[in-house]
Design a protein around this motif. Structure first.
Motif, PDB file in Angstrom:
ATOM      1  N   UNK A 125       0.809  -1.220   0.000  1.00 36.16           N
ATOM      2  CA  UNK A 125       0.000   0.000   0.000  1.00 36.16           C
ATOM      3  C   UNK A 125       0.841   1.267   0.000  1.00 36.16           C
ATOM      4  N   UNK A 126       2.156   1.139  -0.012  1.00 35.78           N
ATOM      5  CA  UNK A 126       3.018   2.316   0.039  1.00 35.78           C
ATOM      6  C   UNK A 126       2.801   3.203  -1.180  1.00 35.78           C
ATOM      7  N   UNK A 178       5.199   3.099   9.179  1.00 38.78           N
ATOM      8  CA  UNK A 178       4.109   2.576   8.355  1.00 38.78           C
ATOM      9  C   UNK A 178       2.767   3.012   8.914  1.00 38.78           C
ATOM     10  N   UNK A 179       2.639   2.995  10.241  1.00 38.98           N
ATOM     11  CA  UNK A 179       1.378   3.378  10.873  1.00 38.98           C
ATOM     12  C   UNK A 179       1.034   4.833  10.564  1.00 38.98           C
ATOM     13  N   UNK A 180       2.035   5.708  10.618  1.00 40.86           N
ATOM     14  CA  UNK A 180       1.793   7.119  10.291  1.00 40.86           C
ATOM     15  C   UNK A 180       1.359   7.273   8.839  1.00 40.86           C
ATOM     16  N   UNK A 181       1.961   6.497   7.939  1.00 41.70           N
ATOM     17  CA  UNK A 181       1.578   6.580   6.529  1.00 41.70           C
ATOM     18  C   UNK A 181       0.152   6.073   6.322  1.00 41.70           C
ATOM     19  N   UNK A 189     -10.141   6.328   7.874  1.00 41.32           N
ATOM     20  CA  UNK A 189      -9.270   5.196   8.167  1.00 41.32           C
ATOM     21  C   UNK A 189      -9.778   4.500   9.427  1.00 41.32           C
ATOM     22  N   UNK A 190      -9.956   3.195   9.337  1.00 39.14           N
ATOM     23  CA  UNK A 190     -10.408   2.397  10.475  1.00 39.14           C
ATOM     24  C   UNK A 190      -9.341   1.359  10.800  1.00 39.14           C
ATOM     25  N   UNK A 191      -8.945   1.290  12.060  1.00 41.89           N
ATOM     26  CA  UNK A 191      -8.029   0.256  12.542  1.00 41.89           C
ATOM     27  C   UNK A 191      -8.833  -0.725  13.389  1.00 41.89           C
ATOM     28  N   UNK A 192      -8.610  -2.010  13.160  1.00 42.60           N
ATOM     29  CA  UNK A 192      -9.343  -3.015  13.928  1.00 42.60           C
ATOM     30  C   UNK A 192      -8.392  -4.104  14.404  1.00 42.60           C
ATOM     31  N   UNK A 193      -8.802  -4.807  15.440  1.00 40.96           N
ATOM     32  CA  UNK A 193      -8.004  -5.899  16.001  1.00 40.96           C
ATOM     33  C   UNK A 193      -8.944  -7.002  16.448  1.00 40.96           C
ATOM     34  N   UNK A 194      -8.409  -8.212  16.518  1.00 42.76           N
ATOM     35  CA  UNK A 194      -9.192  -9.362  16.970  1.00 42.76           C
ATOM     36  C   UNK A 194      -9.231  -9.388  18.491  1.00 42.76           C
ATOM     37  N   UNK A 206      -0.318  -1.373  20.978  1.00 42.03           N
ATOM     38  CA  UNK A 206      -0.156  -0.073  21.650  1.00 42.03           C
ATOM     39  C   UNK A 206      -0.143   1.096  20.670  1.00 42.03           C
ATOM     40  N   UNK A 207       0.090   0.841  19.382  1.00 42.89           N
ATOM     41  CA  UNK A 207       0.123   1.919  18.401  1.00 42.89           C
ATOM     42  C   UNK A 207      -1.263   2.479  18.104  1.00 42.89           C
ATOM     43  N   UNK A 208      -2.316   1.751  18.468  1.00 40.49           N
ATOM     44  CA  UNK A 208      -3.673   2.275  18.244  1.00 40.49           C
ATOM     45  C   UNK A 208      -4.348   2.636  19.566  1.00 40.49           C
ATOM     46  N   UNK A 209      -3.543   2.741  20.629  1.00 39.10           N
ATOM     47  CA  UNK A 209      -4.117   3.007  21.953  1.00 39.10           C
ATOM     48  C   UNK A 209      -4.822   4.359  21.999  1.00 39.10           C
ATOM     49  N   UNK A 210      -4.339   5.360  21.272  1.00 38.09           N
ATOM     50  CA  UNK A 210      -4.936   6.686  21.351  1.00 38.09           C
ATOM     51  C   UNK A 210      -6.070   6.925  20.383  1.00 38.09           C
TER      52      UNK A 210
END
Length: 288
Positions: A125-126, A178-181, A189-194, A206-210
């Protein structure tokens, strides 16, 4: 199989003669391959055996098939360059090693035009921009990725040089970049986790804690399944299907307790309420 085809052909016209001939040619190409060979030699043997078997066929390949064939050829070429590292291999070991290389080969066929939905890795995705993006798998055991130093090189030298995958610090720096990009790749933009893997409870990275949680109602977190189900609700139609079809006179009905086994394998089928009604009418096991 060839012997069976020969016996059958004695009493009736041969079945699948082209297939039998291809298998016979494949066996001839692999004859005498009980000795150990270098990967480069095995690469040539595999090519000749596939050609003898008629692979990939006599019809014109589609674009995706052609690209897959090219990718497999590149893997075979790469396998042939391991002579100095692997030495002589038996046939079974050569097949096992080649299978490992094929499984590790990341392959995605080229698409024409601009597809509406793209499924990409973080590196693929870069440089791309999207109308909206959904970044999945943001669990603490996956993001940042665990270090994977090269086992053939001294770990201390790799860490001192800041080589890729050498240490947790290097992987954290990579993940942060990569997370900043990814955060700027789309307006939405949606971040999800199991949340769980079987009985194992999983935690977010921890990168999506905020990042604030998306909520539909107070206390209700929006998951991917909930969102897709909500968007598809207008395309769904509810039907009352509690009545099983009638059993004809003399008809043998099979199934019975196997429906309970299917329910145990896949509880989402929701068969128990229907099964209870069927049993009440004396028609247990009717239908699928």
């Amino acid at each position: 199989m060839i012997r069976l085809a020969g016996r059958l052909a004695e009493d009736e016209p041969p079945l699948c003669p082209q297939t039998v001939a291809a298998v016979d040619a494949f066996i001839d190409a692999m004859a005498g391959m009980s000795r150990a060979l270098h990967p480069g030699e095995w690469s040539g043997v595999f090519r000749r055996a596939l050609k003898a078997a008629g692979w990939p066929g006599d019809r014109q390949l589609s674009s995706h098939e052609f690209q897959a064939r090219q990718a497999f050829g590149e893997v075979l070429d790469g396998f042939g360059r391991f002579d100095g590292l692997l030495g002589n291999l038996s046939l079974n070991e050569a097949v096992r090693r080649l299978s490992q290389l094929c499984q590790q080969r990341i392959f995605q066929p080229e698409t024409r035009g601009q597809p509406p939905i793209q499924v990409l890795g973080v590196l693929e995705s870069a440089g791309l921009e999207f109308d909206a993006s959904w970044v999945m798998g943001m669990n603490d055991d996956l993001w940042p990725p665990p270090p994977r130093p090269n086992p053939l090189l001294p770990a201390e030298l790799l860490r001192a040089a800041g080589a890729a995958h050498a240490s947790a610090e290097v992987e954290l720096d990579f993940a942060q970049r990569v997370h900043a990009r990814l955060s700027l790749a789309a307006p939405d933009v949606t971040f999800s986790y199991a949340r769980a893997d079987g009985n194992r409870i999983l935690r977010p990275s921890p990168l999506i804690a905020g990042i604030p949680l998306a909520r539909d109602a107070p206390g209700e977190v929006v998951t991917l399944a909930r969102q897709l189900g909500k968007e598809a609700s207008t395309a769904c139609e509810l039907l009352e299907d509690a009545q099983a079809p009638p059993v004809a006179e003399g008809e043998m009905v099979s199934g019975g307790s196997w429906l309970l086994r299917a329910q145990a394998v896949c509880p989402a089928l929701g068969l128990l309420p229907v099964l209870a009604r069927w049993q009440g009418d004396g028609r247990a096991g009717r239908g699928t």
